[in-house]
Design a protein around this motif. Structure first.
Motif, PDB file in Angstrom:
ATOM      1  N   GLY A 160      30.897 -26.815  17.797  1.00  0.00           N
ATOM      2  CA  GLY A 160      30.815 -28.051  17.039  1.00  0.00           C
ATOM      3  C   GLY A 160      31.005 -27.872  15.556  1.00  0.00           C
ATOM      4  O   GLY A 160      30.257 -28.461  14.766  1.00  0.00           O
ATOM      5  N   VAL A 165      28.293 -28.528  22.963  1.00  0.00           N
ATOM      6  CA  VAL A 165      28.029 -28.570  21.526  1.00  0.00           C
ATOM      7  C   VAL A 165      26.576 -28.147  21.311  1.00  0.00           C
ATOM      8  O   VAL A 165      25.690 -28.557  22.058  1.00  0.00           O
ATOM      9  CB  VAL A 165      28.263 -30.001  20.986  1.00  0.00           C
ATOM     10  CG1 VAL A 165      27.800 -30.129  19.542  1.00  0.00           C
ATOM     11  CG2 VAL A 165      29.721 -30.380  21.115  1.00  0.00           C
ATOM     12  N   ALA A 207      23.042 -27.698  18.713  1.00  0.00           N
ATOM     13  CA  ALA A 207      22.316 -28.674  17.900  1.00  0.00           C
ATOM     14  C   ALA A 207      21.743 -28.084  16.622  1.00  0.00           C
ATOM     15  O   ALA A 207      21.736 -28.743  15.582  1.00  0.00           O
ATOM     16  CB  ALA A 207      21.184 -29.308  18.722  1.00  0.00           C
ATOM     17  N   GLU A 253      27.401 -27.550  13.337  1.00  0.00           N
ATOM     18  CA  GLU A 253      26.915 -28.608  14.220  1.00  0.00           C
ATOM     19  C   GLU A 253      25.657 -29.281  13.689  1.00  0.00           C
ATOM     20  O   GLU A 253      25.526 -30.509  13.727  1.00  0.00           O
ATOM     21  CB  GLU A 253      26.707 -28.067  15.647  1.00  0.00           C
ATOM     22  CG  GLU A 253      25.423 -27.294  15.911  1.00  0.00           C
ATOM     23  CD  GLU A 253      25.400 -25.905  15.295  1.00  0.00           C
ATOM     24  OE1 GLU A 253      24.331 -25.275  15.297  1.00  0.00           O
ATOM     25  OE2 GLU A 253      26.462 -25.437  14.833  1.00  0.00           O
ATOM     26  N   LEU A 277      25.556 -33.254  12.763  1.00  0.00           N
ATOM     27  CA  LEU A 277      24.627 -34.143  13.461  1.00  0.00           C
ATOM     28  C   LEU A 277      23.649 -34.781  12.485  1.00  0.00           C
ATOM     29  O   LEU A 277      23.273 -35.950  12.637  1.00  0.00           O
ATOM     30  CB  LEU A 277      23.886 -33.381  14.563  1.00  0.00           C
ATOM     31  CG  LEU A 277      24.764 -32.822  15.696  1.00  0.00           C
ATOM     32  CD1 LEU A 277      23.925 -32.037  16.694  1.00  0.00           C
ATOM     33  CD2 LEU A 277      25.517 -33.945  16.402  1.00  0.00           C
ATOM     34  N   SER A 307      26.373 -36.084  19.328  1.00  0.00           N
ATOM     35  CA  SER A 307      26.780 -34.937  20.142  1.00  0.00           C
ATOM     36  C   SER A 307      27.314 -35.381  21.492  1.00  0.00           C
ATOM     37  O   SER A 307      26.727 -36.227  22.175  1.00  0.00           O
ATOM     38  CB  SER A 307      25.592 -33.999  20.356  1.00  0.00           C
ATOM     39  OG  SER A 307      25.949 -32.946  21.246  1.00  0.00           O
TER      40      SER A 307
END
Length: 359
Positions: free
Chosen positions: A249, A279, A281, A290, A294, A300
């Protein structure tokens, strides 16, 4: 003489949409979709010996690349009508170019227990070793099987049974092009019987709006040295966006500000371009990672690949769902919220069909 069976024959409806499986040669060379669904069924060796009653609907005759959302909406309604009328399952024959997308859209909108099976061919009927008849036979046998109920829409190809949410086309010409990198096939067709070896823990279905609105959802793939030109072009043209990012990501730092602006104006979903895996986090923390993206409002996709993510986002936006609805749907469909953890809010957006569990 043996007594006739009191068990009624299983009834399967085959919808023909065209594609390579239905193509024949033209006078000028090359092939085009011309065979009817009846012709396809009549050309399958051994189908009459299965005892399955097959009904046929010649629905479309187009290449897979030319199918559109309107075609799929009409198909879903026709499938529903046939199942309500008592069919045990349905089969769709179509071009392989879009099978991974059409199957997932049908899966999202299919709330009944009967199987919906999508198949096609990589080698057209004019070629030696054409795979259409074998794929169609296996698809009909899968659709007729009581063991494939509650699986939603599946893709049957080369005697493998794949969940619509997982399957991907991975080769331009191979007969074994369809694979499910995340979890593998659900099972196989063996000696004419669908053998289901594993079941998904659940699948996400979303009610179709009575009057879906037209929407545009773009898919932009990140590439080396990307400066965001395509992202900026999407700003005024789209209702939603899926970004096929690097690895888990990640995007170049140069496009972070553009994505931040876009995420403030429309739903922007972060998927992985790799074709397998999820993906992440919160593993990486650099600009464009990522966790950074986010935190800037991107959504996501989880385990959904970019093509599936676009189908889900398109379906949600066409149904008028807002950002909160979209986040809830992706959390579940992407594999980050179990069905038993579904919130009251999410329950208003989607329905979850629990997968059967076998020891």
């Amino acid at each position: 003489m043996p007594e006739p069976s009191s068990t009624p024959a299983r009834r399967v409806v085959v919808f023909g949409l065209g594609g390579t499986i239905a193509m024949t040669s033209t006078a000028g060379g090359g092939v085009v979709p011309a065979l009817s669904a009846d012709q396809l069924v009549d050309a399958v060796p051994g189908l009459a010996d299965t005892g399955i009653t097959v009904e046929v609907e010649d629905f479309r005759r187009v290449p897979g690349a030319s199918l559109a959302f309107d075609d799929l909406a009409a198909l879903a309604a026709a499938i529903q009508a046939r199942l309500v009328a008592g069919a045990d399952g349905v089969v769709i024959t179509q071009g392989t170019d879009t099978i991974e997308e059409t199957a997932y859209l049908l899966d999202l909108t299919h709330h009944r227990p009967e199987p919906v099976v999508v198949t096609g061919a990589m080698r057209n009927p004019t070629l030696a070793g054409a795979d259409g008849p074998g794929n169609l036979l296996a698809a009909v046998q899968t659709a007729a099987s009581p063991d494939t109920r509650e699986l939603g829409a599946v893709v049957v190809f080369a005697d493998e049974i794949h969940a619509a949410a997982r399957v991907r086309k991975t080769h331009s010409t191979s007969g074994y092009t369809f694979v499910s990198a995340n979890g593998g096939p659900l099972g196989y067709v063996v000696e004419g019987h669908a053998r289901v070896l594993n079941h998904p823990t659940g699948r996400t279905t979303i009610t179709t709006a009575a009057e879906p609105r037209p929407v545009e959802v773009a898919l932009v793939t990140m590439v080396l040295g990307d400066t965001g030109t395509l992202l900026r072009a999407a700003a005024d043209q789209c209702d939603g966006l899926v970004v096929a990012a690097f690895g888990v990501g990640h995007v170049p730092h140069r496009v972070v500000d553009t994505l931040t602006e876009l995420a403030a104006a429309m739903p922007v979903v972060l998927a992985s371009r790799t074709g397998a895996g999820s993906v992440l986090a919160h593993t990486y923390a650099f600009p464009g990672s990522e966790s950074d993206l986010l935190g800037r409002g991107l959504i996501s996709a989880g385990f959904l690949d970019p093509l599936k993510a676009r189908i889900l986002l398109h379906h949600l936006l066409s149904g008028g769902h807002d950002q909160a609805d979209i986040r809830a749907a992706f959390a579940q469909a992407g594999g980050y919220t179990r069905p038993d953890q579904q919130t009251d809010h999410a329950d208003t957006v989607m329905q979850t069909v629990q997968g059967a569990t076998r020891a």
